[in-house]
Design a protein around this motif. Structure first.
Motif, PDB file in Angstrom:
ATOM      1  N   VAL A  56       0.816  -1.223   0.000  1.00  0.00           N
ATOM      2  CA  VAL A  56       0.000   0.000   0.000  1.00  0.00           C
ATOM      3  C   VAL A  56       0.844   1.266   0.000  1.00  0.00           C
ATOM      4  O   VAL A  56       0.318   2.375   0.127  1.00  0.00           O
ATOM      5  N   GLN A  57       2.172   1.118  -0.146  1.00  0.00           N
ATOM      6  CA  GLN A  57       3.044   2.296  -0.247  1.00  0.00           C
ATOM      7  C   GLN A  57       2.748   3.047  -1.556  1.00  0.00           C
ATOM      8  O   GLN A  57       2.278   2.448  -2.530  1.00  0.00           O
ATOM      9  N   PRO A  58       3.041   4.346  -1.626  1.00  0.00           N
ATOM     10  CA  PRO A  58       2.841   5.090  -2.873  1.00  0.00           C
ATOM     11  C   PRO A  58       3.616   4.454  -4.024  1.00  0.00           C
ATOM     12  O   PRO A  58       4.775   4.061  -3.864  1.00  0.00           O
ATOM     13  N   GLN A  59       2.973   4.341  -5.159  1.00  0.00           N
ATOM     14  CA  GLN A  59       3.610   3.740  -6.330  1.00  0.00           C
ATOM     15  C   GLN A  59       4.562   4.739  -6.983  1.00  0.00           C
ATOM     16  O   GLN A  59       4.194   5.886  -7.223  1.00  0.00           O
ATOM     17  N   GLU A  60       5.762   4.293  -7.278  1.00  0.00           N
ATOM     18  CA  GLU A  60       6.754   5.156  -7.916  1.00  0.00           C
ATOM     19  C   GLU A  60       6.757   4.928  -9.426  1.00  0.00           C
ATOM     20  O   GLU A  60       6.873   3.796  -9.887  1.00  0.00           O
ATOM     21  N   ILE A  61       6.598   6.015 -10.180  1.00  0.00           N
ATOM     22  CA  ILE A  61       6.727   5.957 -11.634  1.00  0.00           C
ATOM     23  C   ILE A  61       7.590   7.129 -12.076  1.00  0.00           C
ATOM     24  O   ILE A  61       7.779   8.093 -11.329  1.00  0.00           O
ATOM     25  N   ALA A  68       0.921  13.707  -6.845  1.00  0.00           N
ATOM     26  CA  ALA A  68       0.540  12.313  -7.045  1.00  0.00           C
ATOM     27  C   ALA A  68       1.336  11.388  -6.129  1.00  0.00           C
ATOM     28  O   ALA A  68       0.804  10.416  -5.586  1.00  0.00           O
ATOM     29  N   TRP A  69       2.605  11.692  -5.940  1.00  0.00           N
ATOM     30  CA  TRP A  69       3.492  10.874  -5.115  1.00  0.00           C
ATOM     31  C   TRP A  69       3.129  10.955  -3.637  1.00  0.00           C
ATOM     32  O   TRP A  69       3.118   9.960  -2.916  1.00  0.00           O
ATOM     33  N   SER A  70       2.792  12.126  -3.155  1.00  0.00           N
ATOM     34  CA  SER A  70       2.659  12.329  -1.714  1.00  0.00           C
ATOM     35  C   SER A  70       1.220  12.458  -1.222  1.00  0.00           C
ATOM     36  O   SER A  70       0.983  12.485  -0.014  1.00  0.00           O
ATOM     37  N   HIS A  71       0.243  12.517  -2.120  1.00  0.00           N
ATOM     38  CA  HIS A  71      -1.119  12.891  -1.749  1.00  0.00           C
ATOM     39  C   HIS A  71      -1.727  12.001  -0.667  1.00  0.00           C
ATOM     40  O   HIS A  71      -2.277  12.491   0.333  1.00  0.00           O
ATOM     41  N   SER A  95      -6.270   9.060  18.010  1.00  0.00           N
ATOM     42  CA  SER A  95      -6.622   7.661  18.225  1.00  0.00           C
ATOM     43  C   SER A  95      -7.154   6.983  16.969  1.00  0.00           C
ATOM     44  O   SER A  95      -7.477   5.798  16.997  1.00  0.00           O
ATOM     45  N   ALA A  96      -7.248   7.713  15.866  1.00  0.00           N
ATOM     46  CA  ALA A  96      -7.743   7.119  14.618  1.00  0.00           C
ATOM     47  C   ALA A  96      -6.750   6.099  14.080  1.00  0.00           C
ATOM     48  O   ALA A  96      -5.538   6.228  14.240  1.00  0.00           O
ATOM     49  N   ARG A  97      -7.288   5.067  13.436  1.00  0.00           N
ATOM     50  CA  ARG A  97      -6.474   4.092  12.729  1.00  0.00           C
ATOM     51  C   ARG A  97      -6.676   4.302  11.238  1.00  0.00           C
ATOM     52  O   ARG A  97      -7.816   4.318  10.757  1.00  0.00           O
ATOM     53  N   ILE A  98      -5.578   4.438  10.503  1.00  0.00           N
ATOM     54  CA  ILE A  98      -5.631   4.685   9.068  1.00  0.00           C
ATOM     55  C   ILE A  98      -5.576   3.356   8.314  1.00  0.00           C
ATOM     56  O   ILE A  98      -4.628   2.579   8.477  1.00  0.00           O
ATOM     57  N   MET A  99      -6.598   3.092   7.491  1.00  0.00           N
ATOM     58  CA  MET A  99      -6.618   1.898   6.641  1.00  0.00           C
ATOM     59  C   MET A  99      -6.254   2.344   5.220  1.00  0.00           C
ATOM     60  O   MET A  99      -7.079   2.914   4.515  1.00  0.00           O
ATOM     61  N   PRO A 100      -5.021   2.119   4.770  1.00  0.00           N
ATOM     62  CA  PRO A 100      -4.607   2.591   3.445  1.00  0.00           C
ATOM     63  C   PRO A 100      -5.151   1.678   2.346  1.00  0.00           C
ATOM     64  O   PRO A 100      -4.862   0.481   2.319  1.00  0.00           O
ATOM     65  N   LEU A 101      -5.919   2.272   1.430  1.00  0.00           N
ATOM     66  CA  LEU A 101      -6.454   1.526   0.300  1.00  0.00           C
ATOM     67  C   LEU A 101      -6.112   2.293  -0.969  1.00  0.00           C
ATOM     68  O   LEU A 101      -6.625   3.396  -1.187  1.00  0.00           O
ATOM     69  N   ALA A 102      -5.233   1.735  -1.779  1.00  0.00           N
ATOM     70  CA  ALA A 102      -4.794   2.420  -2.993  1.00  0.00           C
ATOM     71  C   ALA A 102      -5.732   2.052  -4.149  1.00  0.00           C
ATOM     72  O   ALA A 102      -5.817   0.894  -4.535  1.00  0.00           O
ATOM     73  N   ALA A 103      -6.439   3.058  -4.658  1.00  0.00           N
ATOM     74  CA  ALA A 103      -7.295   2.865  -5.833  1.00  0.00           C
ATOM     75  C   ALA A 103      -6.814   3.704  -7.005  1.00  0.00           C
ATOM     76  O   ALA A 103      -7.336   3.577  -8.102  1.00  0.00           O
ATOM     77  N   LEU A 104      -5.827   4.566  -6.752  1.00  0.00           N
ATOM     78  CA  LEU A 104      -5.267   5.430  -7.785  1.00  0.00           C
ATOM     79  C   LEU A 104      -3.847   4.978  -8.102  1.00  0.00           C
ATOM     80  O   LEU A 104      -3.153   4.420  -7.252  1.00  0.00           O
ATOM     81  N   ASP A 105      -3.396   5.262  -9.335  1.00  0.00           N
ATOM     82  CA  ASP A 105      -2.061   4.853  -9.741  1.00  0.00           C
ATOM     83  C   ASP A 105      -1.035   5.941  -9.409  1.00  0.00           C
ATOM     84  O   ASP A 105      -1.337   6.925  -8.741  1.00  0.00           O
ATOM     85  N   PRO A 229      13.005   9.090  -0.368  1.00  0.00           N
ATOM     86  CA  PRO A 229      12.971   9.724  -1.685  1.00  0.00           C
ATOM     87  C   PRO A 229      12.530   8.771  -2.772  1.00  0.00           C
ATOM     88  O   PRO A 229      12.724   7.550  -2.668  1.00  0.00           O
ATOM     89  N   ARG A 230      11.940   9.316  -3.796  1.00  0.00           N
ATOM     90  CA  ARG A 230      11.673   8.509  -4.982  1.00  0.00           C
ATOM     91  C   ARG A 230      13.001   8.122  -5.627  1.00  0.00           C
ATOM     92  O   ARG A 230      14.002   8.794  -5.448  1.00  0.00           O
ATOM     93  N   LYS A 231      13.000   7.052  -6.407  1.00  0.00           N
ATOM     94  CA  LYS A 231      14.247   6.589  -7.026  1.00  0.00           C
ATOM     95  C   LYS A 231      14.844   7.681  -7.911  1.00  0.00           C
ATOM     96  O   LYS A 231      16.050   7.900  -7.917  1.00  0.00           O
TER      97      LYS A 231
END
Length: 236
Positions: A56-61, A68-71, A95-105, A229-231
């Motif tokens: 679920v980490q940000p996708q690097e392109i 897009a990278w950090s949103h 106290s919130a728990r973040i559930m990361p769900l990637a639906a965007l590229d 950092p991004r590659k």
């Protein structure tokens, strides 16, 4: 409170976020099995529907924009970045728990089908809030029905009303933005517009009484970006 952040991925290793990330209590990390039999293997912290993976980490392109990278990480930090380390920033709910769900590229674009899958996952896995900081012009009956189903399950769905250009926002009563305008007369979505540093309507923010329920600070915010950092940044 479990908040599903449906976006382009969240840096779950970020020092301000790592202790706020949701953990699937029925999944055993790294064993290659679908322990809770929900159809997703090793979905310990969520799922990437754009890539069909548990990463679920940000996708690097190549040549992607900073936004897009950090949103997704930025949005998650505003919601629940922890203060215990006395470094970086603090979110609005400690106290919130973040559930990361990637639906965007990696470019910040996605399909309705992936958003549908992410919402279904969030509801099934016990999210109390679904955050959709994304906007488009597609009026999908299928997506409207999925959001209504989430509401009927007791899940609060929050969506951005989006932005126009830098000069002026768009009247979304005339040109609807989705998913914020998927109310279907039932107020199934909390549509959120933006305010500026003077607590006035931000010039660039979309507006319209039918889809906008409230406004929140949206200008010059201080939030987190991925902690590595991004590659292509590292090669400079």
């Amino acid at each position: 409170v479990i908040v599903a952040v449906i976006d382009a991925g969240v840096d779950i290793t970020h020092p301000d976020l790592k202790d706020a990330i949701w953990v699937n209590p029925l999944e055993v990390a790294g064993n290659g099995k679908d322990d809770d039999q929900n159809g997703f293997i090793d979905d310990v912290n969520g799922w990437n529907f754009a890539m069909d993976t548990n990463n679920v980490q940000p996708q690097e392109i190549r040549s992607q924009s900073e936004e897009a990278w950090s949103h997704g990480t930025f949005v998650a930090s505003l919601i629940g970045a922890r203060s215990v380390d006395h470094v970086g920033m603090v979110g609005v709910n400690q106290s919130a728990r973040i559930m990361p769900l990637a639906a965007l590229d990696g470019d910040g674009f996605g399909t309705i089908q992936n958003v549908l899958k992410a919402i279904r996952y969030a509801v099934n896995q016990g999210a109390s809030v679904i955050n959709l900081s994304l906007a488009g012009f597609d009026d999908s009956e299928e997506l409207a029905e999925m959001i209504a189903r989430a509401r009927d399950a007791g899940v609060l769905v929050v969506a951005a009303t989006g932005n126009g250009d830098s000069a002026a926002g768009r009247d979304i009563d005339r040109q609807p933005i989705y998913p914020a305008c998927f109310d279907r007369e039932t107020n199934a979505v909390v549509g959120v517009s933006g305010t500026d540093a003077l607590d006035q309507h931000a010039q660039y923010a979309n507006y319209g009484a039918r889809c906008t329920d409230l406004s929140a600070p949206g200008y010059d915010l201080f939030g987190a970006r991925p902690s590595y950092p991004r590659k292509e940044e590292g090669s400079r």
